[in-house]
Write a protein that holds these residues in place. Structure first.
Motif, PDB file in Angstrom:
ATOM      1  N   GLU A   1      -5.215  22.568 -18.971  1.00 30.47           N
ATOM      2  CA  GLU A   1      -5.043  21.429 -19.865  1.00 30.47           C
ATOM      3  C   GLU A   1      -5.367  20.086 -19.212  1.00 30.47           C
ATOM      4  O   GLU A   1      -5.507  19.084 -19.878  1.00 30.47           O
TER       5      GLU A   1
ATOM      6  N   SER B   1      -1.468  27.591 -19.284  1.00 33.75           N
ATOM      7  CA  SER B   1      -2.127  28.237 -20.426  1.00 33.75           C
ATOM      8  C   SER B   1      -3.079  29.294 -19.897  1.00 33.75           C
ATOM      9  O   SER B   1      -3.710  29.095 -18.860  1.00 33.75           O
TER      10      SER B   1
ATOM     11  N   GLN C   1      -5.697  30.177 -21.403  1.00 39.71           N
ATOM     12  CA  GLN C   1      -6.921  30.017 -22.197  1.00 39.71           C
ATOM     13  C   GLN C   1      -8.233  30.254 -21.438  1.00 39.71           C
ATOM     14  O   GLN C   1      -9.105  30.990 -21.906  1.00 39.71           O
TER      15      GLN C   1
ATOM     16  N   ARG D   1       5.408  24.364 -17.947  1.00 36.35           N
ATOM     17  CA  ARG D   1       5.015  22.949 -17.961  1.00 36.35           C
ATOM     18  C   ARG D   1       6.117  22.116 -17.313  1.00 36.35           C
ATOM     19  O   ARG D   1       7.273  22.180 -17.729  1.00 36.35           O
TER      20      ARG D   1
ATOM     21  N   GLU E   1       6.665  19.108 -17.605  1.00 35.17           N
ATOM     22  CA  GLU E   1       6.797  17.810 -18.271  1.00 35.17           C
ATOM     23  C   GLU E   1       8.279  17.478 -18.360  1.00 35.17           C
ATOM     24  O   GLU E   1       9.094  18.307 -18.721  1.00 35.17           O
TER      25      GLU E   1
ATOM     26  N   LEU F   1      10.277  23.214 -23.567  1.00 31.87           N
ATOM     27  CA  LEU F   1      10.855  24.014 -22.502  1.00 31.87           C
ATOM     28  C   LEU F   1       9.927  23.918 -21.295  1.00 31.87           C
ATOM     29  O   LEU F   1       8.725  23.705 -21.451  1.00 31.87           O
TER      30      LEU F   1
ATOM     31  N   MET G   1       3.675  31.759 -24.875  1.00 27.26           N
ATOM     32  CA  MET G   1       2.569  31.301 -25.721  1.00 27.26           C
ATOM     33  C   MET G   1       1.701  32.483 -26.124  1.00 27.26           C
ATOM     34  O   MET G   1       1.456  33.388 -25.340  1.00 27.26           O
TER      35      MET G   1
ATOM     36  N   GLU H   1      -2.033  33.296 -27.314  1.00 26.03           N
ATOM     37  CA  GLU H   1      -3.340  32.651 -27.297  1.00 26.03           C
ATOM     38  C   GLU H   1      -4.458  33.621 -27.670  1.00 26.03           C
ATOM     39  O   GLU H   1      -4.923  34.386 -26.826  1.00 26.03           O
TER      40      GLU H   1
ATOM     41  N   GLU I   1       4.141  19.929 -33.887  1.00 20.48           N
ATOM     42  CA  GLU I   1       3.012  20.779 -33.489  1.00 20.48           C
ATOM     43  C   GLU I   1       3.469  22.196 -33.150  1.00 20.48           C
ATOM     44  O   GLU I   1       4.288  22.402 -32.272  1.00 20.48           O
ATOM     45  N   ILE I   2       2.898  23.150 -33.846  1.00 20.03           N
ATOM     46  CA  ILE I   2       3.238  24.551 -33.557  1.00 20.03           C
ATOM     47  C   ILE I   2       2.044  25.267 -32.933  1.00 20.03           C
ATOM     48  O   ILE I   2       2.206  26.207 -32.157  1.00 20.03           O
ATOM     49  N   VAL I   3       0.838  24.780 -33.273  1.00 20.66           N
ATOM     50  CA  VAL I   3      -0.400  25.372 -32.749  1.00 20.66           C
ATOM     51  C   VAL I   3      -1.320  24.263 -32.264  1.00 20.66           C
ATOM     52  O   VAL I   3      -1.421  23.217 -32.894  1.00 20.66           O
TER      53      VAL I   3
ATOM     54  N   ARG J   1     -14.666  25.811 -28.423  1.00 20.64           N
ATOM     55  CA  ARG J   1     -14.898  25.468 -27.018  1.00 20.64           C
ATOM     56  C   ARG J   1     -16.326  24.959 -26.823  1.00 20.64           C
ATOM     57  O   ARG J   1     -17.249  25.424 -27.499  1.00 20.64           O
TER      58      ARG J   1
ATOM     59  N   GLY K   1      -3.526  28.178 -29.195  1.00 21.27           N
ATOM     60  CA  GLY K   1      -2.264  28.588 -28.585  1.00 21.27           C
ATOM     61  C   GLY K   1      -1.123  28.275 -29.535  1.00 21.27           C
ATOM     62  O   GLY K   1      -1.073  27.188 -30.113  1.00 21.27           O
TER      63      GLY K   1
ATOM     64  N   GLY L   1       3.013  28.150 -29.710  1.00 23.02           N
ATOM     65  CA  GLY L   1       4.249  28.198 -28.933  1.00 23.02           C
ATOM     66  C   GLY L   1       5.236  29.118 -29.629  1.00 23.02           C
ATOM     67  O   GLY L   1       5.729  28.809 -30.709  1.00 23.02           O
TER      68      GLY L   1
HETATM   69  O1  4AD Z   1      -1.371  22.306 -27.394  1.00 18.13           O
HETATM   70  P1  4AD Z   1      -1.232  23.096 -26.131  1.00 18.13           P
HETATM   71  O2  4AD Z   1      -0.967  22.349 -24.879  1.00 18.13           O
HETATM   72  O3  4AD Z   1      -2.574  23.960 -26.037  1.00 18.13           O
HETATM   73  C1  4AD Z   1      -2.961  24.728 -24.999  1.00 18.13           C
HETATM   74  O4  4AD Z   1      -2.331  24.990 -24.009  1.00 18.13           O
HETATM   75  C2  4AD Z   1      -4.296  25.396 -25.259  1.00 18.13           C
HETATM   76  N1  4AD Z   1      -4.866  25.787 -23.963  1.00 18.13           N
HETATM   77  C3  4AD Z   1      -4.082  26.572 -26.168  1.00 18.13           C
HETATM   78  C4  4AD Z   1      -5.357  27.294 -26.510  1.00 18.13           C
HETATM   79  O5  4AD Z   1      -6.210  26.733 -27.139  1.00 18.13           O
HETATM   80  N2  4AD Z   1      -5.487  28.540 -26.101  1.00 18.13           N
HETATM   81  O6  4AD Z   1      -0.078  24.165 -26.322  1.00 18.13           O
HETATM   82  C5  4AD Z   1      -0.141  25.100 -27.369  1.00 18.13           C
HETATM   83  C6  4AD Z   1       1.194  25.222 -28.053  1.00 18.13           C
HETATM   84  C7  4AD Z   1       1.691  23.935 -28.701  1.00 18.13           C
HETATM   85  O7  4AD Z   1       1.111  23.743 -29.960  1.00 18.13           O
HETATM   86  C8  4AD Z   1       3.184  24.189 -28.785  1.00 18.13           C
HETATM   87  O8  4AD Z   1       3.498  25.009 -29.901  1.00 18.13           O
HETATM   88  C9  4AD Z   1       3.444  24.994 -27.544  1.00 18.13           C
HETATM   89  O9  4AD Z   1       2.213  25.556 -27.128  1.00 18.13           O
HETATM   90  N3  4AD Z   1       3.996  24.167 -26.444  1.00 18.13           N
HETATM   91  C10 4AD Z   1       5.269  24.195 -26.047  1.00 18.13           C
HETATM   92  N4  4AD Z   1       6.331  24.899 -26.477  1.00 18.13           N
HETATM   93  C11 4AD Z   1       7.509  24.709 -25.854  1.00 18.13           C
HETATM   94  N5  4AD Z   1       7.683  23.875 -24.822  1.00 18.13           N
HETATM   95  C12 4AD Z   1       6.649  23.141 -24.324  1.00 18.13           C
HETATM   96  N6  4AD Z   1       6.824  22.350 -23.268  1.00 18.13           N
HETATM   97  C13 4AD Z   1       5.362  23.290 -24.950  1.00 18.13           C
HETATM   98  N7  4AD Z   1       4.142  22.754 -24.738  1.00 18.13           N
HETATM   99  C14 4AD Z   1       3.325  23.303 -25.646  1.00 18.13           C
END
Ligand code: 4AD
Ligand code: MG
Length: 461
Positions: A165, A188, A190, A211, A213, A221, A226, A228, A384-386, A391, A430, A432
């Protein structure tokens, strides 16, 4: 062959007037006679009726909330109200006692905060058992959906040297010597999933991601699961359709298979709502809300369209947003997403074609050179759920992007190879998993839909 039977199996079989054996934990014991027994297989407690005059005093005195017992007896039609069948106990053995003075899970209402501190025992409450049964059913539905749709399940590494990411929110591993390079826990799967999609066609991962963060919110969390999917020859349209179809399937699955638990969770939510001001209550009942999402098409609109709506919205004009909407290109905050989903459209929303500047390096650049083929699915009460995208399949464009975003191309040599050998349009997203579980169960805090949440300053158990 001896096979311990569960309460769920027993109730389905309902062998009236035959001898049966059960094991479980006492939920309540009243009048020295009625045991409400639960073994986790179902929400329903089975009433076990003991004849205290036949029971050993020491056994009788050991039956408390939390005690593990084994009962033998006969399944009979119930004399009392509240259940159709009950067990007439002929023998009862204490498997493991539980000191009622010390057992924290008393038969009364405990706060979710209290239960988080007792996460090793909270699974013995109706609420957590219902949530975790729904979580398990959702996970099964995920695998079933992809299996039925011709996807292959793959596992991507948890320890990795690549940063999918580019957000820099990674847990670094200490022993660099071991791998001879800097590594961290994956954010991820991905990039590795892309390599397999470009050989197997349609693949998906379902695993833990990490993560670092430091956001102490009810939706984040440090360790979450996830899902994907990654598909060769899919463009963004195909992927938005897949995401919608997939979410509807999994929610439809629990609507069909978790009726009892959902009804319980719906009631829980209503009881909780009674203590809230009107404005904060859920506008729909849980099952109604799930049906609504399964039945109605998601709304699709571009970032630019969403930006215009937000810019001219009442809260923006009355300066009610913490982050006012003025310049095109700004990232949307959760207050904006919530406005769109909960106020303006009142439905799940798929936003696409985001400004390139606010999205990851791998997303396909549009002809306008300003936006990328990204999409986010936004859900009521969740945000945001997805997150997904088409690419970038063009080598030169990707190399250029990597350069401008200051990423080391050496690290991504294998990823770039995909664009050198047999490159093609491909896409993925992806989801979550915990956010899906939150939505399905109506729980408001992500810490309550995973057994052992990992959040800043908290890694107990
Ligand atoms: O939007 P994100 O960061 O996307 C990716 O990681 C891409 N590489 C996915 C892909 O295209 N294959 O994260 C995807 C989803 C988010 O929409 C959210 O639902 C969930 O992961 N998510 C979390 N869930 C819980 N805790 C966190 N800290 C999260 N960060 C992201
Ligand atoms: Mg995202």
């Amino acid at each position: 062959m001896y096979k311990p039977e569960t309460i769920k199996e027993l109730l389905e079989r309902s062998p009236l007037n035959q001898s049966i054996t059960l094991m479980g934990w006492v939920r309540t014991f009243r009048s020295n006679r009625f045991i409400a027994l639960n073994d986790g297989s179902t929400l329903t407690n089975l009433q076990c009726v003991v004849d205290f005059e036949q029971l050993d005093e020491s056994v009788l005195n050991a039956i408390h909330t939390g005690t593990a017992i084994k009962v033998e007896g006969k399944l009979v039609e119930s004399q009392g109200r509240g259940q159709t069948v009950e067990v007439q106990v002929s023998s009862l053995a204490i498997l493991g006692g539980s000191d009622p003075e010390k057992y924290p899970i008393q038969p009364k209402k405990h706060s979710l905060e209290f239960l988080r501190e007792k996460a090793h025992l909270r699974i013995r409450t109706n609420t957590f058992a219902a949530i975790m049964r729904v979580r398990s059913a959702l996970a099964f539905a995920v695998h079933r959906y992809f299996n039925e749709s011709g996807f292959f399940y793959m596992n991507t590494p948890i320890i990795t040297g690549s940063d999918a990411e580019g957000a820099g929110e990674m847990f670094k591993l200490e022993n660099e010597d071991f791998f001879g390079k800097a590594t961290h826990l994956t954010v991820s799967g991905q990039l590795e999933a892309e390599t397999y999609a470009m050989g197997l066609g349609k693949v998906y991962t379902f695993g833990p991601t990490f993560r670092a963060e430091n956001s102490n919110t009810s939706r984040h969390l440090a360790e979450f699961w996830m899902i994907e999917p990654e598909m060769a020859f899919y463009d963004l349209e195909d992927t938005m359709q897949l995401a919608e179809d997939f979410i509807k399937y999994t929610l439809g699955y629990v609507l069909e298979h978790c009726k009892e638990d959902l009804a319980f969770l719906e009631q829980r939510l209503e009881d909780e709502d009674k203590n809230k001001p009107q404005a904060e209550r859920s506008p729909m009942r849980l099952i109604e809300k799930l049906n609504f999402v399964v039945d109605k098409p998601f709304i699709r609109l571009s970032y630019t369209e969403a930006f215009e709506i937000l810019k001219h919205s009442k809260p923006n004009q009355k300066k009610k947003f913490k982050y006012p909407i003025s310049e095109w290109g700004a990232d949307l905050q959760s207050e904006h997403e919530r406005y769109l989903v909960e106020k303006h459209f009142d439905a799940p929303v798929v936003l696409f074609d985001y400004p390139a500047k606010i999205k990851a390096f791998y997303m396909r650049l549009n002809e306008d050179q300003k936006t990328v083929r990204a999409m986010d699915v936004l859900f009521p009460g969740i945000g945001e759920i997805v997150g997904g995208s088409q690419r970038e399949e063009r080598l030169e464009v990707l190399e250029q992007k990597i350069k401008t975003m200051d990423i080391d191309p050496e690290e991504l040599w294998w990823y770039l190879d995909l664009r050198r050998f047999g490159s093609a349009v491909h896409s993925g997203f992806g989801l979550g998993f915990e956010r899906l579980v939150m939505f399905a169960t109506g729980m408001g805090n992500i810490r309550d839909v995973i057994p052992y949440p990992r959040t800043p300053q908290n890694a107990e158990f």
